[in-house]
Design a protein around this motif. Structure first.
Motif, PDB file in Angstrom:
ATOM      1  N   MET A  81       0.836  -1.204   0.000  1.00 56.28           N
ATOM      2  CA  MET A  81       0.000   0.000   0.000  1.00 56.28           C
ATOM      3  C   MET A  81       0.865   1.246   0.000  1.00 56.28           C
ATOM      4  N   LEU A  82       1.949   1.245   0.782  1.00 52.45           N
ATOM      5  CA  LEU A  82       2.852   2.393   0.846  1.00 52.45           C
ATOM      6  C   LEU A  82       3.549   2.622  -0.496  1.00 52.45           C
ATOM      7  N   VAL A  83       3.867   1.533  -1.190  1.00 48.59           N
ATOM      8  CA  VAL A  83       4.503   1.648  -2.512  1.00 48.59           C
ATOM      9  C   VAL A  83       3.598   2.410  -3.465  1.00 48.59           C
ATOM     10  N   ASN A  84       2.290   2.200  -3.333  1.00 50.04           N
ATOM     11  CA  ASN A  84       1.336   2.837  -4.227  1.00 50.04           C
ATOM     12  C   ASN A  84       1.357   4.362  -4.106  1.00 50.04           C
ATOM     13  N   PHE A  85       1.727   4.861  -2.922  1.00 44.80           N
ATOM     14  CA  PHE A  85       1.747   6.313  -2.711  1.00 44.80           C
ATOM     15  C   PHE A  85       2.958   6.978  -3.356  1.00 44.80           C
ATOM     16  N   VAL A  86       4.021   6.233  -3.597  1.00 47.20           N
ATOM     17  CA  VAL A  86       5.268   6.839  -4.084  1.00 47.20           C
ATOM     18  C   VAL A  86       5.626   6.403  -5.502  1.00 47.20           C
ATOM     19  N   THR A  87       4.822   5.565  -6.127  1.00 55.04           N
ATOM     20  CA  THR A  87       5.074   5.149  -7.505  1.00 55.04           C
ATOM     21  C   THR A  87       3.910   5.551  -8.392  1.00 55.04           C
ATOM     22  N   GLU A  88       4.189   5.734  -9.632  1.00 54.06           N
ATOM     23  CA  GLU A  88       3.155   6.158 -10.573  1.00 54.06           C
ATOM     24  C   GLU A  88       2.204   5.011 -10.894  1.00 54.06           C
ATOM     25  N   LYS A  89       2.744   3.800 -10.967  1.00 49.98           N
ATOM     26  CA  LYS A  89       1.935   2.633 -11.286  1.00 49.98           C
ATOM     27  C   LYS A  89       2.375   1.478 -10.384  1.00 49.98           C
ATOM     28  N   ASN A  90       1.479   1.042  -9.513  1.00 51.63           N
ATOM     29  CA  ASN A  90       1.805  -0.015  -8.559  1.00 51.63           C
ATOM     30  C   ASN A  90       1.448  -1.371  -9.157  1.00 51.63           C
ATOM     31  N   VAL A  91       2.448  -2.033  -9.736  1.00 56.38           N
ATOM     32  CA  VAL A  91       2.238  -3.304 -10.420  1.00 56.38           C
ATOM     33  C   VAL A  91       2.499  -4.462  -9.460  1.00 56.38           C
ATOM     34  N   ILE A  92       1.644  -5.471  -9.516  1.00 52.98           N
ATOM     35  CA  ILE A  92       1.821  -6.682  -8.738  1.00 52.98           C
ATOM     36  C   ILE A  92       1.579  -7.879  -9.650  1.00 52.98           C
ATOM     37  N   SER A  93       2.473  -8.845  -9.621  1.00 55.09           N
ATOM     38  CA  SER A  93       2.337 -10.012 -10.494  1.00 55.09           C
ATOM     39  C   SER A  93       1.161 -10.874 -10.042  1.00 55.09           C
ATOM     40  N   TYR A  94       0.707 -11.729 -10.947  1.00 57.18           N
ATOM     41  CA  TYR A  94      -0.418 -12.614 -10.626  1.00 57.18           C
ATOM     42  C   TYR A  94      -0.082 -13.499  -9.439  1.00 57.18           C
ATOM     43  N   GLN A  95       1.133 -14.050  -9.411  1.00 59.59           N
ATOM     44  CA  GLN A  95       1.543 -14.924  -8.317  1.00 59.59           C
ATOM     45  C   GLN A  95       1.609 -14.164  -6.990  1.00 59.59           C
ATOM     46  N   GLU A  96       2.170 -12.942  -7.023  1.00 58.81           N
ATOM     47  CA  GLU A  96       2.248 -12.127  -5.805  1.00 58.81           C
ATOM     48  C   GLU A  96       0.861 -11.745  -5.310  1.00 58.81           C
ATOM     49  N   CYS A  97      -0.036 -11.463  -6.243  1.00 61.15           N
ATOM     50  CA  CYS A  97      -1.400 -11.076  -5.881  1.00 61.15           C
ATOM     51  C   CYS A  97      -2.123 -12.234  -5.200  1.00 61.15           C
ATOM     52  N   MET A  98      -1.995 -13.424  -5.762  1.00 60.93           N
ATOM     53  CA  MET A  98      -2.638 -14.592  -5.160  1.00 60.93           C
ATOM     54  C   MET A  98      -2.038 -14.914  -3.794  1.00 60.93           C
ATOM     55  N   ALA A  99      -0.717 -14.726  -3.664  1.00 59.85           N
ATOM     56  CA  ALA A  99      -0.052 -14.968  -2.378  1.00 59.85           C
ATOM     57  C   ALA A  99      -0.528 -13.957  -1.336  1.00 59.85           C
ATOM     58  N   GLN A 100      -0.629 -12.677  -1.735  1.00 56.29           N
ATOM     59  CA  GLN A 100      -1.123 -11.654  -0.809  1.00 56.29           C
ATOM     60  C   GLN A 100      -2.559 -11.953  -0.399  1.00 56.29           C
ATOM     61  N   PHE A 101      -3.383 -12.327  -1.361  1.00 57.25           N
ATOM     62  CA  PHE A 101      -4.769 -12.669  -1.070  1.00 57.25           C
ATOM     63  C   PHE A 101      -4.853 -13.840  -0.094  1.00 57.25           C
ATOM     64  N   TYR A 102      -4.033 -14.857  -0.317  1.00 60.07           N
ATOM     65  CA  TYR A 102      -4.064 -16.053   0.531  1.00 60.07           C
ATOM     66  C   TYR A 102      -3.687 -15.734   1.972  1.00 60.07           C
ATOM     67  N   PHE A 103      -2.558 -15.054   2.158  1.00 58.98           N
ATOM     68  CA  PHE A 103      -2.099 -14.787   3.522  1.00 58.98           C
ATOM     69  C   PHE A 103      -2.961 -13.726   4.209  1.00 58.98           C
ATOM     70  N   PHE A 104      -3.540 -12.810   3.434  1.00 56.16           N
ATOM     71  CA  PHE A 104      -4.490 -11.874   4.027  1.00 56.16           C
ATOM     72  C   PHE A 104      -5.690 -12.631   4.586  1.00 56.16           C
TER      73      PHE A 104
END
Length: 306
Positions: A81-104
């Motif tokens: 979330m913090l990265v999104n504030f300081v970058t123009e485009k906050n990209v997350i790979s499909y694998q990272e997204c699924m991993a974040q979703f799982y552990f969340f």
């Protein structure tokens, strides 16, 4: 035979909390501060309980487990979330997204069950104080903690299995600041009926556990519970209220802004507040903290002498 994952997308773009440029830096500083307070507060609570023998009771073992869950849940979401504030485009790979979703999901479900277990612990302490040490023995406490994490991993595995079976072929912009349930379903171009039924079924079961807090038959017992467990009731009300508002209503009912605001409560605000809620009104924690500070000062003074 249908493949497990037919998604043609290799990455997603997180929309973030806001797209107003003037708010990016102030929000970055605010949420950075919130995250630091969360980590320091929860790790501090764990350390205090580990090194204070007077806090080696089932109640505080459960509290240290809650602090661990809160710290992990915040860590899963906030850095990205913090990265999104300081970058123009906050990209997350499909694998990272699924991993974040799982552990969340793991720590979100575990948080829900841990609060329920803590409610049961306080109920036993109030209704059967003479049998408390038998009912809430260390073995029972450990089994409860294991059960909490077991339910977290079991529920999250079910959520994740049905999520990765979805076909993502629409726009790759997730209208959220992390890979959450409904924002991901919005991007799917395959049927999400099973996913929604699963969420409503497991989610409703988790929420209704809160009834156990009010399962005290006598009026006097209920009043005593509220006076004794006001800190826990406050923590439960904030967490269950924000999660129910987010997940136990149709996606079409809540607006994007409301969803993000509700998410901020249970991913950022609640993990930060829990150590304060359970320590500021707790005499045992205050006494243990004073003793630990005195020990640290004595050890420091001895080291300075040598």
């Amino acid at each position: 035979m249908e493949q497990v994952n037919q998604s043609s997308l290799t990455e997603f773009i997180l929309d973030g909390l806001t797209d107003i440029p003037e708010l990016q830096l102030p929000l970055f500083l605010i949420f950075l501060g919130v995250y630091l307070v969360t980590v320091v507060g929860n790790l501090g609570m764990i350390i205090l309980i580990v090194f204070s023998s007077q806090l080696h009771t089932p109640m505080y073992y459960l509290l240290s487990s809650l602090s661990f869950i809160d710290c992990c849940q915040s860590t899963v979401v906030t850095p990205k979330m913090l990265v999104n504030f300081v970058t123009e485009k906050n990209v997350i790979s499909y694998q990272e997204c699924m991993a974040q979703f799982y552990f969340f999901c793991v720590f979100g479900v575990a948080d829900c069950y841990m609060l329920a277990v803590m409610a049961y612990d306080r109920y036993v302490a109030i209704s059967n104080p003479l049998l408390y040490n038998v009912t809430m023995s260390y073995q029972v406490c450990l089994w409860m903690i294991a059960g909490v994490f077991g339910m977290g991993f079991l529920s999250s595995t079910a959520y994740a299995i049905f999520m990765i079976r979805l076909l993502f072929c629409k726009a790759n912009i997730i209208r959220h600041y992390f890979c959450d349930y409904f924002p991901l379903l919005e991007l799917s171009c395959s049927s999400t009926f099973i996913n929604e039924v699963l969420l409503w079924s497991l989610g409703s079961f988790n929420i209704f556990i809160i009834v156990s807090i009010l399962n005290i038959h006598s009026t006097g017992g209920r009043l005593k519970a509220f006076s004794t467990c006001s800190s826990h009731i406050l923590a439960v009300a904030i967490f269950y209220g924000s999660t129910a508002f987010m997940y136990l209503q149709p996606p079409s009912v809540s607006s994007l802004g409301q969803s993000k605001l509700s998410s901020v409560f249970y991913t950022n605000v609640v993990p930060m507040l829990n150590p304060m809620i359970y320590s500021l009104r707790n005499k045992d924690v205050k006494v243990a903290l004073k003793k630990l500070i005195q020990k640290v000062n004595v050890c420091t003074a001895k080291n300075d002498l040598y």
